[in-house]
Design an enzyme around this catalytic site. Structure first.
Site, PDB file in Angstrom:
ATOM      1  N   GLU A  28      42.093 -32.118  96.273  1.00 43.45           N
ATOM      2  CA  GLU A  28      41.106 -31.813  95.222  1.00 43.45           C
ATOM      3  C   GLU A  28      41.788 -31.481  93.903  1.00 43.45           C
ATOM      4  O   GLU A  28      43.014 -31.316  93.837  1.00 43.45           O
ATOM      5  CB  GLU A  28      40.226 -30.644  95.666  1.00 43.45           C
ATOM      6  N   LYS A 162      37.999 -18.491 101.044  1.00 41.49           N
ATOM      7  CA  LYS A 162      38.727 -17.540 100.196  1.00 41.49           C
ATOM      8  C   LYS A 162      38.245 -16.119 100.470  1.00 41.49           C
ATOM      9  O   LYS A 162      37.052 -15.876 100.593  1.00 41.49           O
ATOM     10  CB  LYS A 162      38.537 -17.907  98.728  1.00 41.49           C
TER      11      LYS A 162
END
Ligand code: PSU
Ligand code: MN
Length: 303
Positions: A28, A162
């Site tokens: 990404e 995350k």
């Protein structure tokens, strides 16, 4: 409508890999444009590509440049993106906007999965996916990455969600949406900067080939969608969860007073944690992405 491939540009390396059936790993670019500062972002992106080549696969960094969906970037394009200012952060909601309006942007996990599927790439390495934010019960801030995992048949190799997120709620949503979450050589979910969290990993596999076989089996059964592989950061590179949690709480507490919401939340928190940890969070973030790239290449070779 069958999707058009007219908006995709392949790098020479990726085009050759497709022609000869070499394994390809998607990468990404929001992590480059919004996740890390220059010049570490560009260095990380180059290093991760090199790791994938060392493992015998071909890297395809995905981004939108002047409205073209790039499947694989040249060194020049990658370095330009690393230094670009005011570029868009593109997810499912806005990738087509950037194409139609000829804009440039980093693709999130969701948008990279969409582009990878269009390009016929089945494995993708990132740092950590977006998920359910802390306080989502009032902000409703849930990343489009989760719905994308339910829809799009790409294996996403991450260090979990995350740790700035509500990881427990993130796992719940993934379960509801039917997304397998596979701990790689771990019984507990990793927590991005830390190798272990308090949450069990829903599934566990210890070999890249077993992950590839699991994905193939889902497809044979007609189950749409991708899967999340949770690969713990190497222990000698981790920051213990107890150390991170205080910093995360502090950065999180600044969002309301500073009026930060929506797409700006994740970039703000990552940037603030870099300051609060005096650079340690960035060093760990780079190490975990490299670790994920290695595993993704092994899975791509097994598929
Ligand atoms: N992993 C990283 N750094 C990042 C991201 C992932 O190590 O910056 C990006 C990914 O592109 C992911 C995005 O899709 O953060 C999540 O953004 P949001 O929470 O706004 O959905
Ligand atoms: Mn969000």
């Amino acid at each position: 409508m069958t999707p058009s491939h007219a908006y995709l540009d392949y790098s020479a390396e990726v085009a050759a890999a497709k022609a000869t059936g070499k394994p390809i790993v998607a990468l990404e670019s929001t992590i480059i444009t919004h996740g890390m500062p220059y010049p570490q972002n560009g260095e990380m992106a180059a290093r991760v590509e090199a790791i994938i080549r060392e493992e015998g696969a071909v890297p395809a960094t995905i981004a939108v440049v002047d409205g073209r969906i790039k499947i694989g970037l040249t060194d020049l394009e990658r370095n330009a993106l690393a230094q670009a200012k005011d570029v868009m952060k593109l997810s499912r909601a806005d990738i087509a906007f950037a194409v139609a309006q000829k804009k440039t942007g980093g693709t999130t996990v969701a948008a990279t999965m969409i582009a990878a599927e269009l390009a016929g790439i089945r494995v993708f390495a990132t740092g950590g996916i977006g998920g359910v934010h802390k306080g989502a019960e009032s902000s409703f801030d849930i990343s489009a990455d989760l719905d994308e995992l339910a829809l799009t048949p790409v294996i996403v190799v991450s260090a979990g969600a995350k740790a700035i997120l509500d990881v427990e709620k993130t796992i719940e949503v993934l379960e509801t949406r039917g997304v397998p979450v596979v701990g790689y050589r771990t019984d507990v979910m990793p927590a991005f900067w830390s190798s272990r969290s308090a949450l069990p990993a829903p599934l566990r596999l210890d070999e890249a080939a077993a992950i590839a076989r699991f994905h193939a089996t889902r497809q044979e059964l007609g189950l749409r969608g991708g899967m999340l592989v949770a690969n713990p950061v190497p222990q000698d590179e981790e920051i213990p969860a107890e150390v991170m949690s205080g910093h995360i709480a502090q950065a999180q507490g600044e969002l309301g007073p500073k009026g930060i919401s929506g797409k700006a939340v994740t970039p703000y928190l990552l940037g603030r944690l870099l300051e609060l940890t005096e650079g340690a969070s960035l060093k760990t973030n780079i190490a975990l992405v490299e670790n994920n790239a290695r595993l993704a290449a092994q899975i791509a070779k097994s598929l």
